[in-house]
Design an enzyme around this catalytic site. Structure first.
Site, PDB file in Angstrom:
ATOM      1  N   ASN A 152     -58.398  22.873 -32.168  1.00 42.73           N
ATOM      2  CA  ASN A 152     -57.476  22.013 -32.921  1.00 42.73           C
ATOM      3  C   ASN A 152     -56.528  22.772 -33.849  1.00 42.73           C
ATOM      4  O   ASN A 152     -55.428  22.313 -34.122  1.00 42.73           O
ATOM      5  CB  ASN A 152     -58.249  20.938 -33.690  1.00 42.73           C
ATOM      6  CG  ASN A 152     -59.202  21.525 -34.700  1.00 42.73           C
ATOM      7  OD1 ASN A 152     -59.612  22.686 -34.589  1.00 42.73           O
ATOM      8  ND2 ASN A 152     -59.555  20.743 -35.694  1.00 42.73           N
ATOM      9  N   GLU A 249     -68.805  26.252 -38.918  1.00 44.31           N
ATOM     10  CA  GLU A 249     -67.900  25.186 -39.388  1.00 44.31           C
ATOM     11  C   GLU A 249     -67.911  24.112 -38.314  1.00 44.31           C
ATOM     12  O   GLU A 249     -67.304  24.287 -37.254  1.00 44.31           O
ATOM     13  CB  GLU A 249     -66.483  25.737 -39.580  1.00 44.31           C
ATOM     14  CG  GLU A 249     -66.357  26.787 -40.659  1.00 44.31           C
ATOM     15  CD  GLU A 249     -66.622  26.252 -42.049  1.00 44.31           C
ATOM     16  OE1 GLU A 249     -66.737  25.019 -42.217  1.00 44.31           O
ATOM     17  OE2 GLU A 249     -66.738  27.068 -42.977  1.00 44.31           O
ATOM     18  N   CYS A 283     -61.498  18.182 -38.222  1.00 39.38           N
ATOM     19  CA  CYS A 283     -62.934  18.061 -38.512  1.00 39.38           C
ATOM     20  C   CYS A 283     -63.215  17.313 -39.809  1.00 39.38           C
ATOM     21  O   CYS A 283     -64.185  16.578 -39.909  1.00 39.38           O
ATOM     22  CB  CYS A 283     -63.555  19.449 -38.572  1.00 39.38           C
ATOM     23  SG  CYS A 283     -62.676  20.545 -39.696  1.00 39.38           S
TER      24      CYS A 283
HETATM   25  P1  NDP Z   1     -66.825  23.186 -29.110  1.00 42.49           P
HETATM   26  O1  NDP Z   1     -68.069  23.246 -29.889  1.00 42.49           O
HETATM   27  O2  NDP Z   1     -66.842  22.542 -27.786  1.00 42.49           O
HETATM   28  O3  NDP Z   1     -66.252  24.660 -28.846  1.00 42.49           O
HETATM   29  C1  NDP Z   1     -66.026  25.565 -29.898  1.00 42.49           C
HETATM   30  C2  NDP Z   1     -65.976  26.975 -29.329  1.00 42.49           C
HETATM   31  O4  NDP Z   1     -67.284  27.391 -28.934  1.00 42.49           O
HETATM   32  C3  NDP Z   1     -65.106  27.104 -28.077  1.00 42.49           C
HETATM   33  O5  NDP Z   1     -64.457  28.357 -28.103  1.00 42.49           O
HETATM   34  C4  NDP Z   1     -66.136  27.013 -26.972  1.00 42.49           C
HETATM   35  O6  NDP Z   1     -65.684  27.546 -25.756  1.00 42.49           O
HETATM   36  C5  NDP Z   1     -67.276  27.801 -27.576  1.00 42.49           C
HETATM   37  N1  NDP Z   1     -68.595  27.528 -27.042  1.00 42.49           N
HETATM   38  C6  NDP Z   1     -69.034  26.415 -26.407  1.00 42.49           C
HETATM   39  N2  NDP Z   1     -70.359  26.521 -26.141  1.00 42.49           N
HETATM   40  C7  NDP Z   1     -70.766  27.721 -26.622  1.00 42.49           C
HETATM   41  C8  NDP Z   1     -72.026  28.408 -26.677  1.00 42.49           C
HETATM   42  N3  NDP Z   1     -73.143  27.875 -26.171  1.00 42.49           N
HETATM   43  N4  NDP Z   1     -72.085  29.625 -27.272  1.00 42.49           N
HETATM   44  C9  NDP Z   1     -70.979  30.177 -27.820  1.00 42.49           C
HETATM   45  N5  NDP Z   1     -69.747  29.579 -27.793  1.00 42.49           N
HETATM   46  C10 NDP Z   1     -69.652  28.358 -27.207  1.00 42.49           C
HETATM   47  O7  NDP Z   1     -65.746  22.515 -30.069  1.00 42.49           O
HETATM   48  P2  NDP Z   1     -64.270  22.070 -29.707  1.00 42.49           P
HETATM   49  O8  NDP Z   1     -63.463  23.246 -29.294  1.00 42.49           O
HETATM   50  O9  NDP Z   1     -64.363  20.887 -28.804  1.00 42.49           O
HETATM   51  O10 NDP Z   1     -63.718  21.606 -31.131  1.00 42.49           O
HETATM   52  C11 NDP Z   1     -63.968  20.350 -31.662  1.00 42.49           C
HETATM   53  C12 NDP Z   1     -65.128  20.391 -32.642  1.00 42.49           C
HETATM   54  O11 NDP Z   1     -64.917  21.407 -33.613  1.00 42.49           O
HETATM   55  C13 NDP Z   1     -65.282  19.102 -33.421  1.00 42.49           C
HETATM   56  O12 NDP Z   1     -66.655  18.751 -33.508  1.00 42.49           O
HETATM   57  C14 NDP Z   1     -64.776  19.462 -34.795  1.00 42.49           C
HETATM   58  O13 NDP Z   1     -65.309  18.681 -35.818  1.00 42.49           O
HETATM   59  C15 NDP Z   1     -65.166  20.896 -34.911  1.00 42.49           C
HETATM   60  N6  NDP Z   1     -64.322  21.559 -35.888  1.00 42.49           N
HETATM   61  C16 NDP Z   1     -64.871  21.932 -37.096  1.00 42.49           C
HETATM   62  C17 NDP Z   1     -64.086  22.489 -38.073  1.00 42.49           C
HETATM   63  C18 NDP Z   1     -64.647  22.920 -39.379  1.00 42.49           C
HETATM   64  O14 NDP Z   1     -64.053  23.785 -39.999  1.00 42.49           O
HETATM   65  N7  NDP Z   1     -65.766  22.391 -39.836  1.00 42.49           N
HETATM   66  C19 NDP Z   1     -62.642  22.671 -37.873  1.00 42.49           C
HETATM   67  C20 NDP Z   1     -62.192  22.298 -36.568  1.00 42.49           C
HETATM   68  C21 NDP Z   1     -63.017  21.741 -35.613  1.00 42.49           C
HETATM   69  P3  NDP Z   1     -64.884  26.553 -24.744  1.00 42.49           P
HETATM   70  O15 NDP Z   1     -63.686  26.096 -25.467  1.00 42.49           O
HETATM   71  O16 NDP Z   1     -64.549  27.369 -23.594  1.00 42.49           O
HETATM   72  O17 NDP Z   1     -65.836  25.434 -24.431  1.00 42.49           O
END
Ligand code: NDP
Length: 487
Positions: A152, A249, A283
């Site tokens: 995002n 996060e 988020c």
């Molecule tokens: P995801 O959890 O799906 O993915 C986050 C990252 O982790 C991506 O790069 C993803 O790769 C990677 N990933 C997925 N599975 C694994 C694993 N098992 N081990 C290591 N890395 C992994 O989140 P989204 O990208 O869908 O983002 C949305 C989410 O992020 C929402 O829940 C939102 O609330 C949260 N968020 C939190 C923030 C905060 O600061 N608290 C800020 C922004 C978002 P890939 O993309 O290839 O799946």
């Protein structure tokens, strides 16, 4: 065969193809067109990036904080010089309106690099005189840090993770989300142009497996993830084997509370920013809007009037307020929540539908949506939707609203709109949230610690507090007399 440009991995200061020769497509969410083919990193590529980061960190960690800060500052200047280009790239790759990306994405990343550039030379230990001598402490870099980003705020997340890590003398291997892979590569190029030694910032691309290879890697000292709660748990479990430090996060379902004495125009602004900005894909969004029952009607009237004016459309058009969801899949996910809200008895006051934008039929656009007639147990009130869906709730008194606001496993953020300062501070103390905004919503200046509690995360980003998560503290005891041995 697609004519889209190819993007390689960034390892040791330059581009490298992935060893397997596998690519995935980067899509423009507005129209579904392929805008790039991105090299996918396998375990060996992650190994190569980590090995480069180990070498880079030795050079970087030996430099003075002033010298490191100078390179981070130069990178920030380059980001500002390339502001328009980077903003267009973020809009193209993630579908965020061009009305947002220059400031919310590029400036925010540059602010972060500037802030930590200034802090790089001021990492301090402590000194204390004790019986028989004194001790001092040394904040030292951890070594190689892994950064894993969500889709995002791609360049902002890359900066929020790399700037404090690098300022403290670490190197980083960064993986952007596979839906938004492009801007982290531009950041890597700008780091290089600013004089960052090779191997200090590396970018690997791919899916969950790539992230897993990073979290499992024995030479990675720390993982900082922005993502979903489930991913946070998987990362923490994977990190346990080698006892890596983690900063997480994660998601939220934050309350935004509007009192009867609030400035209602400001409260509506906060609620709109906290639900519709970036198509609601933030988020910290205040998706549970609790309005005091005595001002509910006045609040709703203003909210609907202003929400009805939001323009859904081409994200490259400067007059667009709401662009497409990041992917067709995410659009469907958000729409399924809207259907669930309806089927459980919620009433849509505005929006609630998919929008077809002429010329952008392959984009997944969702109308800004306000739900009414809800109760706290309904799915859309409990679960993170990550779309432009506001849940309207009413309340009568303070104990009630604090208890309902806290009745969630999440604890990322909260907002309170009131003119009663005592009540504002009292509620800030009572709310289970890592960040509370009084009479504002979603502002995240870089000087301010940012991060959730409960299942919304562990650790803080931004501010000097971030250094606590990117350094290890060594204590050095120094004797000033003879050793007093009993034998
Ligand atoms: P995801 O959890 O799906 O993915 C986050 C990252 O982790 C991506 O790069 C993803 O790769 C990677 N990933 C997925 N599975 C694994 C694993 N098992 N081990 C290591 N890395 C992994 O989140 P989204 O990208 O869908 O983002 C949305 C989410 O992020 C929402 O829940 C939102 O609330 C949260 N968020 C939190 C923030 C905060 O600061 N608290 C800020 C922004 C978002 P890939 O993309 O290839 O799946």
């Amino acid at each position: 065969m697609s004519q889209a440009p190819e993007y390689q991995l960034w390892i040791e200061g330059g581009y490298r193809p992935g060893r397997q020769g596998q690519y995935f497509d980067a899509l423009n969410p507005a129209n579904g067109e392929v805008i790039g083919r991105v090299a996918q990193a396998d375990e060996e590529d992650v190994d190569a990036a980590v090995a480069a980061a180990v070498r880079g960190q030795k050079v970087w960690g030996a430099m003075s904080g002033v010298a490191r800060g100078r390179i981070l500052m130069k990178t920030a200047t380059l980001l500002r010089e390339h502001r328009d280009e980077l903003a267009r790239l973020e809009t193209l790759d993630g579908g965020k309106p061009i009305a947002e990306t220059p400031e919310a994405d590029v400036d925010s990343a540059a602010d972060c690099l500037e802030y930590f550039a200034g802090q790089a030379s001021s990492l301090q230990g402590e000194y204390q005189s004790v019986d028989g001598g004194f001790f001092y402490t040394r904040p030292e870099p951890l070594g190689v840090c892994a950064g894993i980003g969500a889709w995002n705020y791609p360049i902002q997340i890359a900066a929020w993770k790399s700037a404090p890590a690098l300022a403290a003398g670490n190197s980083m291997v960064f993986k952007p989300a596979e839906l938004t892979p492009l801007s982290a590569l531009r950041l890597a190029e700008l780091f290089r142009d600013a004089g960052l030694p090779d191997g200090v910032f590396n970018v690997v691309q791919g899916f969950a497996e790539t992230g897993q290879a990073m979290t499992a890697h024995p030479d990675v000292a720390k993982v900082s993830l922005t993502g979903e709660v489930g991913t946070g748990k998987a990362v923490m479990k994977a990190s346990a084997d080698s006892l890596k430090a983690v900063t997480l996060e994660l998601g939220g379902k934050s309350p935004l509370i509007v009192w009867d004495d609030a400035d209602l125009d400001n409260a509506v602004s906060g609620a709109m920013m906290g639900n519709f900005y970036t198509q609601g894909q933030i988020c910290t969004n205040g998706t549970r809007v609790f309005v005091h029952e005595s001002v509910r009607d006045a609040f709703v009237e203003k909210l609907l009037e202003r929400t009805g004016k939001l323009r859904v459309g081409d994200p490259m058009d400067p007059s667009t307020d709401v662009g497409p969801m990041v992917s067709k899949g995410h659009h469907d996910h958000v729409m399924s929540f809207i259907e669930k809200g309806r089927s459980e008895g919620g009433k849509v006051l505005i929006g609630g539908e998919s929008v077809s934008v002429p010329g952008f039929e392959n984009g997944g656009f969702v109308a800004p949506t306000v739900f009414d007639s809800l109760n706290d147990d309904m799915t859309i009130v409990r679960e993170e939707i990550f779309g432009p869906v506001l849940s309207l709730l009413t309340f009568r008194d303070e104990d009630e609203v604090v208890s309902r606001a806290n009745s969630t496993p999440f604890g990322l953020a909260a907002g309170v709109f009131t003119r009663d300062l005592n009540r504002g501070h009292r509620m800030a103390a009572g709310l289970d949230a890592g960040i509370v905004w009084l009479n504002e919503y979603n502002l995240t200046p870089i000087e301010m610690p940012f991060g959730g509690i409960k299942q919304s995360g562990i650790g803080k980003e931004n501010s000097r507090r971030a250094f606590e998560h990117y350094t290890r503290l060594k204590t050095v005891y120094v004797a000033e007399g003879d050793v007093d041995a009993p034998y």
